[in-house]
Design an enzyme around this catalytic site. Structure first.
Site, PDB file in Angstrom:
ATOM      1  N   HIS A  92     -37.748  80.005 -11.673  1.00 36.39           N
ATOM      2  CA  HIS A  92     -38.176  78.629 -11.963  1.00 36.39           C
ATOM      3  C   HIS A  92     -37.920  77.897 -10.655  1.00 36.39           C
ATOM      4  CE1 HIS A  92     -38.674  78.779 -16.368  1.00 36.39           C
ATOM      5  NE2 HIS A  92     -37.590  79.540 -16.424  1.00 36.39           N
ATOM      6  N   LYS A 119     -45.092  77.426 -16.341  1.00 36.90           N
ATOM      7  CA  LYS A 119     -45.676  77.006 -17.630  1.00 36.90           C
ATOM      8  C   LYS A 119     -46.618  75.825 -17.446  1.00 36.90           C
ATOM      9  CE  LYS A 119     -42.057  78.923 -20.587  1.00 36.90           C
ATOM     10  NZ  LYS A 119     -40.985  79.265 -19.618  1.00 36.90           N
TER      11      LYS A 119
HETATM   12  P1  BMP Z   1     -32.406  84.240 -20.738  1.00 35.35           P
HETATM   13  O1  BMP Z   1     -32.614  85.771 -20.816  1.00 35.35           O
HETATM   14  O2  BMP Z   1     -31.292  83.865 -19.822  1.00 35.35           O
HETATM   15  O3  BMP Z   1     -32.323  83.610 -22.077  1.00 35.35           O
HETATM   16  O4  BMP Z   1     -33.701  83.648 -19.995  1.00 35.35           O
HETATM   17  C1  BMP Z   1     -34.981  83.792 -20.491  1.00 35.35           C
HETATM   18  C2  BMP Z   1     -35.987  83.293 -19.495  1.00 35.35           C
HETATM   19  O5  BMP Z   1     -37.293  83.456 -20.039  1.00 35.35           O
HETATM   20  C3  BMP Z   1     -35.861  81.822 -19.121  1.00 35.35           C
HETATM   21  O6  BMP Z   1     -36.229  81.694 -17.758  1.00 35.35           O
HETATM   22  C4  BMP Z   1     -36.879  81.122 -20.000  1.00 35.35           C
HETATM   23  O7  BMP Z   1     -37.423  79.983 -19.361  1.00 35.35           O
HETATM   24  C5  BMP Z   1     -37.937  82.189 -20.176  1.00 35.35           C
HETATM   25  N1  BMP Z   1     -38.642  82.168 -21.489  1.00 35.35           N
HETATM   26  C6  BMP Z   1     -37.969  82.331 -22.690  1.00 35.35           C
HETATM   27  O8  BMP Z   1     -36.763  82.482 -22.725  1.00 35.35           O
HETATM   28  N2  BMP Z   1     -38.690  82.349 -23.854  1.00 35.35           N
HETATM   29  C7  BMP Z   1     -40.041  82.196 -23.905  1.00 35.35           C
HETATM   30  O9  BMP Z   1     -40.620  82.249 -24.969  1.00 35.35           O
HETATM   31  C8  BMP Z   1     -40.720  82.034 -22.696  1.00 35.35           C
HETATM   32  C9  BMP Z   1     -40.007  82.026 -21.491  1.00 35.35           C
HETATM   33  O10 BMP Z   1     -40.662  81.886 -20.349  1.00 35.35           O
END
Ligand code: BMP
Length: 259
Positions: free
Chosen positions: A63, A94
């Site tokens: 991001h 996004k």
């Molecule tokens: P984490 O595994 O730390 O929860 O991070 C997930 C990542 O994926 C974050 O960068 C979030 O913005 C992205 N994301 C998500 O979690 N769920 C979605 O449905 C879409 C995403 O882009």
């Protein structure tokens, strides 16, 4: 029961989106379907993790707007790292606005279109968003860039379900040369597309802000081709060990499914 999905070979030869065969060959040669969500706030931390785990991932997702010292030049440095270690760079922007606005955003201040192989896009504004991104690219770069459409989300109470998700699939069908696939929670859409799945963790069930997690094996069983893993790795005491475990488990599950 193992579903009868078309073999990777079909997508290697028949994909209109040229980044699909490129990614599949990276995945095969490095034996990984892991996308690290490198949600760090300093660029130094991103550089460090690239050197540590670049050989074990097929993509690195950032991001850029949470990186305090980010600039277009840093974007190009990230691109160089991705070429050195052979992974694709995803900017999880996004994009969600009308075509004309996203066109300016994509090529704008941080020159996302210069360094991100892939960007994420919402379907809320209709197909003009994808069209706008496409028109920001010079003809000769079209084959080197792709988008992932957000068809479903991992968060609790997401509104991206049912008819909305179906509408997103229809947008994808209009741009098969530019849409690589979906960010989703199921094996949604046509098999010519790749499914990228976030919401994966080895030890937690969720966070305090609505994120919901599953194990790598469950993600693949739900239909994932590429596993997006963030805090499970970046907050670990030994991120390299966790990357290796996610790589091993995720790829073994994916290979066994024959996606
Ligand atoms: P984490 O595994 O730390 O929860 O991070 C997930 C990542 O994926 C974050 O960068 C979030 O913005 C992205 N994301 C998500 O979690 N769920 C979605 O449905 C879409 C995403 O882009």
């Amino acid at each position: 029961k193992i579903p009868n999905y078309p073999m990777q070979a079909d997508r290697l030869t028949n994909s209109e989106c040229k980044l699909i065969p490129k990614l599949l060959s990276i995945m095969k040669s490095k034996q990984t379907n892991l996308c690290l969500s490198a949600d760090y706030t300093s660029f130094e931390a991103i550089e460090k993790i690239c050197h540590q785990v670049g050989n074990y991932i097929c993509a690195l997702k950032v991001h850029h707007d949470i990186i305090e010292d980010f600039s277009a030049e840093k974007g190009l440095m990230l691109k160089e790292l991705s070429e050195k270690y052979q992974f694709l760079v995803v900017e999880d922007r996004k994009f969600a606005d009308i075509g004309n606005t996203v066109k300016e955003q994509y090529a704008g201040k941080f020159k996302v279109s210069d360094w991100a192989d892939i960007v994420t896009v919402h379907g809320i504004a209709g197909s003009g968003t994808v069209e706008g991104l496409k028109t920001a690219l010079p003809e000769e770069m079209l084959q080197e860039r792709a988008v992932l459409l957000i068809a479903e989300m991992s968060s609790d109470g997401s509104l991206a379900v049912g008819d909305y998700s179906k509408g997103v699939l229809e947008i994808a069908e209009k741009f098969p040369d530019f849409v690589m696939g979906f960010v989703c929670q199921s094996r949604i859409g046509s098999d010519k597309f790749l499914r990228w799945m976030p919401g994966i963790h080895l030890a937690a069930e969720g966070d305090s802000l609505g994120q919901k997690y599953k194990l790598p094996e469950a993600a693949v069983a739900q239909g994932a081709d590429i596993l997006i893993v963030g805090r499970c790795i970046i907050n670990a005491d030994d991120p390299v060990a966790v990357v290796k475990e996610c790589q091993k488990r995720g790829y073994a599950a994916w290979d066994a499914f024959g996606y």
